[in-house]
Design a protein around this motif. Structure first.
Motif, PDB file in Angstrom:
ATOM      1  N   LEU A  70     -32.248 -25.699 -52.127  1.00  0.00           N
ATOM      2  CA  LEU A  70     -33.365 -25.439 -53.036  1.00  0.00           C
ATOM      3  C   LEU A  70     -34.724 -25.736 -52.396  1.00  0.00           C
ATOM      4  CD1 LEU A  70     -31.909 -26.865 -56.377  1.00  0.00           C
ATOM      5  CD2 LEU A  70     -31.971 -24.489 -55.600  1.00  0.00           C
ATOM      6  N   TYR A  71     -34.721 -26.469 -51.287  1.00  0.00           N
ATOM      7  CA  TYR A  71     -36.000 -26.823 -50.673  1.00  0.00           C
ATOM      8  C   TYR A  71     -36.658 -25.664 -49.929  1.00  0.00           C
ATOM      9  CZ  TYR A  71     -34.488 -31.503 -51.848  1.00  0.00           C
ATOM     10  OH  TYR A  71     -34.054 -32.609 -52.538  1.00  0.00           O
ATOM     11  N   TRP A  72     -35.908 -24.593 -49.692  1.00  0.00           N
ATOM     12  CA  TRP A  72     -36.531 -23.424 -49.064  1.00  0.00           C
ATOM     13  C   TRP A  72     -37.481 -22.719 -50.030  1.00  0.00           C
ATOM     14  CZ3 TRP A  72     -36.519 -24.122 -44.296  1.00  0.00           C
ATOM     15  CH2 TRP A  72     -35.401 -24.572 -43.597  1.00  0.00           C
ATOM     16  N   ASP A  73     -37.250 -22.879 -51.307  1.00  0.00           N
ATOM     17  CA  ASP A  73     -38.138 -22.286 -52.317  1.00  0.00           C
ATOM     18  C   ASP A  73     -39.054 -23.316 -52.971  1.00  0.00           C
ATOM     19  OD1 ASP A  73     -37.091 -19.650 -52.091  1.00  0.00           O
ATOM     20  OD2 ASP A  73     -35.362 -20.242 -53.300  1.00  0.00           O
ATOM     21  N   ASN A  74     -38.816 -24.579 -52.687  1.00  0.00           N
ATOM     22  CA  ASN A  74     -39.589 -25.658 -53.304  1.00  0.00           C
ATOM     23  C   ASN A  74     -39.937 -26.678 -52.229  1.00  0.00           C
ATOM     24  OD1 ASN A  74     -39.140 -25.077 -56.433  1.00  0.00           O
ATOM     25  ND2 ASN A  74     -37.163 -24.803 -55.410  1.00  0.00           N
ATOM     26  N   TRP A  75     -41.159 -26.575 -51.703  1.00  0.00           N
ATOM     27  CA  TRP A  75     -41.574 -27.423 -50.591  1.00  0.00           C
ATOM     28  C   TRP A  75     -42.258 -28.686 -51.104  1.00  0.00           C
ATOM     29  CZ3 TRP A  75     -44.187 -23.776 -46.423  1.00  0.00           C
ATOM     30  CH2 TRP A  75     -43.272 -22.775 -46.047  1.00  0.00           C
ATOM     31  N   LEU A  76     -41.904 -29.821 -50.510  1.00  0.00           N
ATOM     32  CA  LEU A  76     -42.574 -31.084 -50.847  1.00  0.00           C
ATOM     33  C   LEU A  76     -44.046 -31.065 -50.446  1.00  0.00           C
ATOM     34  CD1 LEU A  76     -39.816 -33.639 -49.798  1.00  0.00           C
ATOM     35  CD2 LEU A  76     -40.718 -33.344 -52.104  1.00  0.00           C
ATOM     36  N   ASN A  77     -44.421 -30.134 -49.575  1.00  0.00           N
ATOM     37  CA  ASN A  77     -45.792 -30.051 -49.062  1.00  0.00           C
ATOM     38  C   ASN A  77     -46.521 -28.790 -49.523  1.00  0.00           C
ATOM     39  OD1 ASN A  77     -43.860 -28.648 -47.280  1.00  0.00           O
ATOM     40  ND2 ASN A  77     -45.687 -28.029 -46.161  1.00  0.00           N
ATOM     41  N   ALA A  87     -40.138 -29.925 -56.328  1.00  0.00           N
ATOM     42  CA  ALA A  87     -39.397 -30.417 -55.169  1.00  0.00           C
ATOM     43  C   ALA A  87     -39.032 -31.892 -55.338  1.00  0.00           C
ATOM     44  CB  ALA A  87     -40.216 -30.204 -53.904  1.00  0.00           C
ATOM     45  N   LYS A  88     -39.973 -32.680 -55.828  1.00  0.00           N
ATOM     46  CA  LYS A  88     -39.684 -34.104 -56.051  1.00  0.00           C
ATOM     47  C   LYS A  88     -38.622 -34.288 -57.135  1.00  0.00           C
ATOM     48  CE  LYS A  88     -44.100 -35.357 -56.411  1.00  0.00           C
ATOM     49  NZ  LYS A  88     -45.292 -36.225 -56.571  1.00  0.00           N
ATOM     50  N   ASP A  89     -38.671 -33.463 -58.163  1.00  0.00           N
ATOM     51  CA  ASP A  89     -37.646 -33.534 -59.219  1.00  0.00           C
ATOM     52  C   ASP A  89     -36.271 -33.184 -58.661  1.00  0.00           C
ATOM     53  OD1 ASP A  89     -39.471 -34.317 -61.126  1.00  0.00           O
ATOM     54  OD2 ASP A  89     -39.768 -32.299 -61.949  1.00  0.00           O
ATOM     55  N   ILE A  90     -36.233 -32.246 -57.712  1.00  0.00           N
ATOM     56  CA  ILE A  90     -34.964 -31.874 -57.092  1.00  0.00           C
ATOM     57  C   ILE A  90     -34.404 -33.053 -56.303  1.00  0.00           C
ATOM     58  CG2 ILE A  90     -33.912 -30.419 -55.304  1.00  0.00           C
ATOM     59  CD1 ILE A  90     -35.889 -28.195 -56.238  1.00  0.00           C
ATOM     60  N   VAL A  91     -35.266 -33.747 -55.567  1.00  0.00           N
ATOM     61  CA  VAL A  91     -34.812 -34.925 -54.823  1.00  0.00           C
ATOM     62  C   VAL A  91     -34.213 -35.957 -55.780  1.00  0.00           C
ATOM     63  CG1 VAL A  91     -35.502 -36.853 -53.350  1.00  0.00           C
ATOM     64  CG2 VAL A  91     -36.497 -34.594 -52.962  1.00  0.00           C
ATOM     65  N   LYS A  92     -34.888 -36.207 -56.896  1.00  0.00           N
ATOM     66  CA  LYS A  92     -34.394 -37.194 -57.857  1.00  0.00           C
ATOM     67  C   LYS A  92     -33.062 -36.767 -58.462  1.00  0.00           C
ATOM     68  CE  LYS A  92     -39.077 -38.699 -59.059  1.00  0.00           C
ATOM     69  NZ  LYS A  92     -40.153 -38.671 -60.081  1.00  0.00           N
ATOM     70  N   LYS A  93     -32.950 -35.488 -58.822  1.00  0.00           N
ATOM     71  CA  LYS A  93     -31.691 -34.978 -59.367  1.00  0.00           C
ATOM     72  C   LYS A  93     -30.582 -35.076 -58.329  1.00  0.00           C
ATOM     73  CE  LYS A  93     -28.836 -32.721 -62.109  1.00  0.00           C
ATOM     74  NZ  LYS A  93     -28.247 -33.353 -63.310  1.00  0.00           N
ATOM     75  N   GLN A  94     -30.912 -34.785 -57.099  1.00  0.00           N
ATOM     76  CA  GLN A  94     -29.944 -34.869 -56.020  1.00  0.00           C
ATOM     77  C   GLN A  94     -29.459 -36.312 -55.832  1.00  0.00           C
ATOM     78  OE1 GLN A  94     -31.656 -32.991 -52.604  1.00  0.00           O
ATOM     79  NE2 GLN A  94     -29.740 -32.931 -51.449  1.00  0.00           N
ATOM     80  N   LEU A  95     -30.379 -37.251 -55.887  1.00  0.00           N
ATOM     81  CA  LEU A  95     -30.011 -38.664 -55.774  1.00  0.00           C
ATOM     82  C   LEU A  95     -29.116 -39.100 -56.921  1.00  0.00           C
ATOM     83  CD1 LEU A  95     -33.475 -40.108 -54.667  1.00  0.00           C
ATOM     84  CD2 LEU A  95     -31.380 -40.197 -53.303  1.00  0.00           C
TER      85      LEU A  95
END
Length: 278
Positions: A70-77, A87-95
């Motif tokens: 999912l990070y290819w479509d949602n960049w932290l930068n 992107a940050k929400d994806i990291v949290k969901k992933q964790l």
């Protein structure tokens, strides 16, 4: 070391079928992946995840890591603030997903200056990418620490953190035992040597991906089956031994074959046994 394989290496189908195939081929575990939808998606419930964990246990398969495309479509930068927040929400969901499944690491792309194969023409300047990615991960490290799951930053074709020294220093600035490197052996061949990266990243390495790459081919089609490319696996294994790494190594094959895709799973297992000296 434990021998794992990415879920992306399997033919499309149910997770339980992939677990059965992985076990039959001789793998110890499977790295699963978070997607928008599907069995492990953004809306998957804790109960559903626990059922998947039980399926894996019943097959004798360990779940140890959660990747995500999912990070290819949602960049932290990203320039778009809303995209950065997604992107940050994806990291949290992933964790959270990893914690429920009993995994101790997630794979995260720390940001992209450019990735034409995934987002043609999209560019964020390097300085801004560095600042925004560092800011995001300084924020996210507390969630990793709370869940007890590590964030592994992958070296990938994103034109960012392109040297092992820079990757190590970036991780050191985040300053958390729960943020490190998800080191991909094959991705380095495009502009470096994996054994050099391993020596420098050392204890920062949380997990390792095994791939192979044929330098003369160039581009994405240079990725080939394990032991069919230019990765010096004896040097890689010696470097891993030198830094004391004895964790999971995961094959990430992403098969593009039209027929007999299951054969790749067995071939990959045999190649990994040769590499690991089993």
């Amino acid at each position: 070391m434990k021998k794992g394989i990415s879920i992306w290496s399997f033919p499309a189908g149910k997770l339980c079928d992939s677990f059965v195939l992985a076990k039959d081929a001789g793998f110890d575990g499977v790295e699963v992946a978070l997607d928008v939808d599907g069995e492990i998606g953004l809306k998957t419930t804790e109960r559903e995840l626990l059922a998947i964990k039980e399926q894996a246990n019943n097959c004798g398969i360990e779940l140890y890591s959660v990747a995500s495309g999912l990070y290819w479509d949602n960049w932290l930068n990203a320039d778009d603030k809303a995209e950065r927040e997604r992107a940050k929400d994806i990291v949290k969901k992933q964790l959270d997903t990893a914690a429920t499944l009993g995994c101790d690491t997630i794979l995260v792309i720390p940001g992209c200056v450019n990735a034409d194969f995934a987002a043609p023409g999209k560019i964020v300047d390097y300085k801004t990418t560095y600042e925004r990615s560092l800011e995001a991960l300084l924020e996210l490290k507390s969630h990793a620490e709370k869940t007890g799951v590590s964030i592994g930053l992958e070296n990938v074709w994103n034109k960012f953190l392109t040297s092992p020294v820079e990757m190590r220093e970036f991780i050191e600035k985040i300053d958390s035992d729960y943020v490190g490197s998800y080191f991909d052996v094959g991705n380095v061949l495009f502009n470096g040597y994996p054994e050099h990266w391993i020596e420098i990243l050392a204890e920062k390495i949380k997990k390792v991906h095994f791939k192979d790459y044929r330098i003369a081919a160039g581009g994405l089609h240079g990725f080939v089956d394990l032991l069919a490319g230019d990765v010096n696996y004896p040097a890689v294994m010696q470097a891993l031994a030198n830094v004391g790494y004895d964790g999971w190594v995961s094959a990430e094959m992403i098969p593009n074959y039209k027929y007999f895709t299951e054969t790749i799973i067995y071939n990959t297992s045999n190649a990994m046994d040769q590499i690991l000296g089993r």
